[in-house]
Each structure stands twice: as C-alpha cells, then as structure tokens.
Motif scaffolding. Structure first.
Motif, mmCIF file in Angstrom:
data_model
loop_
_atom_site.group_PDB
_atom_site.id
_atom_site.type_symbol
_atom_site.label_atom_id
_atom_site.label_comp_id
_atom_site.label_asym_id
_atom_site.label_seq_id
_atom_site.Cartn_x
_atom_site.Cartn_y
_atom_site.Cartn_z
ATOM 1 N N LEU A 93 0.918 -1.341 -0.296
ATOM 2 C CA LEU A 93 0.057 0.031 0.075
ATOM 3 C C LEU A 93 1.086 1.429 -0.193
ATOM 4 O O LEU A 93 1.945 1.324 0.571
ATOM 5 N N ARG A 94 0.331 2.303 -0.651
ATOM 6 C CA ARG A 94 1.178 3.592 -0.886
ATOM 7 C C ARG A 94 0.056 4.601 -0.836
ATOM 8 O O ARG A 94 -1.044 4.425 -1.250
ATOM 9 N N SER A 95 0.367 5.737 -0.312
ATOM 10 C CA SER A 95 -0.345 6.894 -0.204
ATOM 11 C C SER A 95 -0.510 7.316 -1.741
ATOM 12 O O SER A 95 0.153 7.134 -2.914
ATOM 13 N N ALA A 96 -1.838 7.714 -2.323
ATOM 14 C CA ALA A 96 -2.584 7.699 -3.478
ATOM 15 C C ALA A 96 -1.598 8.868 -4.302
ATOM 16 O O ALA A 96 -1.405 8.872 -5.576
ATOM 17 N N ASP A 97 -1.132 10.141 -3.277
ATOM 18 C CA ASP A 97 -0.393 10.958 -4.174
ATOM 19 C C ASP A 97 1.349 10.815 -4.077
ATOM 20 O O ASP A 97 1.732 11.775 -4.390
ATOM 21 N N GLY A 98 1.540 9.916 -3.439
ATOM 22 C CA GLY A 98 2.989 9.653 -3.425
ATOM 23 C C GLY A 98 3.563 10.173 -2.284
ATOM 24 O O GLY A 98 4.911 10.043 -2.149
ATOM 25 N N SER A 99 2.864 10.840 -1.304
ATOM 26 C CA SER A 99 3.727 11.443 -0.183
ATOM 27 C C SER A 99 3.839 10.255 0.828
ATOM 28 O O SER A 99 3.657 9.157 0.613
ATOM 29 N N ARG A 100 4.623 10.872 1.866
ATOM 30 C CA ARG A 100 5.099 9.733 2.824
ATOM 31 C C ARG A 100 3.863 9.379 3.622
ATOM 32 O O ARG A 100 3.093 10.003 3.997
ATOM 33 N N GLY A 101 4.085 7.881 4.238
ATOM 34 C CA GLY A 101 2.918 7.489 5.038
ATOM 35 C C GLY A 101 3.505 6.669 5.990
ATOM 36 O O GLY A 101 4.931 6.095 6.100
ATOM 37 N N SER A 102 2.833 6.490 7.188
ATOM 38 C CA SER A 102 3.383 5.556 8.176
ATOM 39 C C SER A 102 2.187 4.435 8.687
ATOM 40 O O SER A 102 1.239 5.031 8.743
ATOM 41 N N HIS A 103 2.718 3.267 8.756
ATOM 42 C CA HIS A 103 1.791 2.139 9.462
ATOM 43 C C HIS A 103 2.698 1.689 10.407
ATOM 44 O O HIS A 103 3.752 1.268 10.400
ATOM 45 N N SER A 104 2.043 1.463 11.643
ATOM 46 C CA SER A 104 2.647 0.684 12.554
ATOM 47 C C SER A 104 1.441 -0.244 13.438
ATOM 48 O O SER A 104 0.203 0.086 13.154
ATOM 49 N N GLU A 105 2.186 -1.066 14.173
ATOM 50 C CA GLU A 105 1.214 -1.892 14.844
ATOM 51 C C GLU A 105 1.716 -2.397 16.385
ATOM 52 O O GLU A 105 2.821 -2.702 16.307
ATOM 53 N N HIS A 106 0.961 -2.344 17.144
ATOM 54 C CA HIS A 106 1.187 -3.006 18.500
ATOM 55 C C HIS A 106 -0.013 -3.488 18.861
ATOM 56 O O HIS A 106 -1.146 -3.450 18.791
ATOM 57 N N THR A 107 0.287 -4.932 19.476
ATOM 58 C CA THR A 107 -0.854 -5.702 20.158
ATOM 59 C C THR A 107 -0.893 -5.457 21.751
ATOM 60 O O THR A 107 0.038 -5.565 22.281
ATOM 61 N N VAL A 108 -2.202 -5.038 21.961
ATOM 62 C CA VAL A 108 -2.386 -4.730 23.562
ATOM 63 C C VAL A 108 -3.255 -5.596 24.107
ATOM 64 O O VAL A 108 -4.462 -5.624 23.362
ATOM 65 N N ALA A 109 -3.213 -6.048 25.266
ATOM 66 C CA ALA A 109 -3.879 -6.842 25.962
ATOM 67 C C ALA A 109 -4.771 -5.879 27.210
ATOM 68 O O ALA A 109 -3.841 -5.200 27.920
ATOM 69 N N ILE A 110 -6.124 -5.879 27.308
ATOM 70 C CA ILE A 110 -6.708 -5.195 28.152
ATOM 71 C C ILE A 110 -6.678 -5.972 29.547
ATOM 72 O O ILE A 110 -7.356 -7.055 29.560
ATOM 73 N N THR A 111 -6.226 -5.421 30.586
ATOM 74 C CA THR A 111 -6.188 -6.336 32.000
ATOM 75 C C THR A 111 -6.912 -5.142 32.917
ATOM 76 O O THR A 111 -6.995 -3.795 32.706
ATOM 77 N N ALA A 112 -7.183 -5.834 33.953
ATOM 78 C CA ALA A 112 -7.876 -5.103 35.234
ATOM 79 C C ALA A 112 -6.852 -4.106 35.700
ATOM 80 O O ALA A 112 -7.117 -3.056 36.180
#
Length: 127
Positions: A93-112
């Motif tokens: 995947l790329r930005s439609a106009d060629g500009s810079r983009g960023s994608h990141s991911e973190h997996t988070v567990a929801i706890t008490a």
C-alpha cells in the motif's frame, strides 16, 4: 508505534471509540491525514477479528473494553492525503499522491491492571 494516548485509552471501562479518538487526535495535532479504510482489530482465533479499531472515532462510543480483550492498534498516518492505493503485487500500500505515510502496529491486552503492550520487547531486556 501507536501513540501512548491510544494505548492509555485501552483500559477497562473505556470503549473502542476512546482508542480511535486518541489515535486521530495525535495525527491531527501533527497535521497528518488519517486513512480510515484500514485500522486495528481484535486478536483471537481468526485473522483480523472483531472488534474493528478505527483510526478515527468518537470517544465514548463502540464496543466496551473488558479485561481479557486483546486488540491490535494499527494507525495509518499519511502526509498529505488520506487515500491509499494498492501496488500490482496486491499487497503493498502507498499513499495515492506519493507522499510519505506510516503504518505501525502494537498488540495490546486489556487487563484489570491496565493495558499490556504485548509487542513491546523492552520488558524482555531486548532493544
């Protein structure tokens, strides 16, 4: 990396919209565009499961966050457009106009006791 604001919003008693609103607030504060075609998701027995975690949303709305829920937070920030295009490989995947983009991911567990970032390796003593 998803903003600490989004991770901080991943607490029991909040809603998915609180996470989504936090992601969007960080992007807007930096003058970035937000792609809303993609987002985060629940983590469980299927790939990209429910609930969907949008990258822009309204605080106080959506699925209630409960202890035991695990979600992937996946902000998609773009410099000058909110549109993505897919390369011929069907994956990239790329930005439609060629500009810079960023994608990141973190997996988070929801706890008490608060969110645990499962993809944060620092607690292992690993950089």
């Amino acid at each position: 990396m998803p903003s600490p604001a989004a991770i901080d919003a991943a607490t029991v008693g909040h809603k998915i919209g609180d996470i989504s609103a936090a992601i969007a607030a960080v992007a807007r504060a930096e003058g970035l565009s937000i792609n809303t075609d993609f987002g985060g998701h629940g983590v469980g027995r299927t790939m990209h499961g429910d609930p969907h975690v949008a990258n822009d949303g309204k605080a106080g709305r959506g699925y209630p966050l409960r202890a035991g829920l695990v979600v992937a937070l996946e902000p998609w920030f773009l410099q000058t457009t909110d549109e993505l295009v897919t390369d011929p490989d069907g994956w990239t995947l790329r930005s439609a106009d060629g500009s810079r983009g960023s994608h990141s991911e973190h997996t988070v567990a929801i706890t008490a006791d608060g969110p645990i970032v499962l993809t944060d390796r620092s607690f292992l003593g690993v950089d």
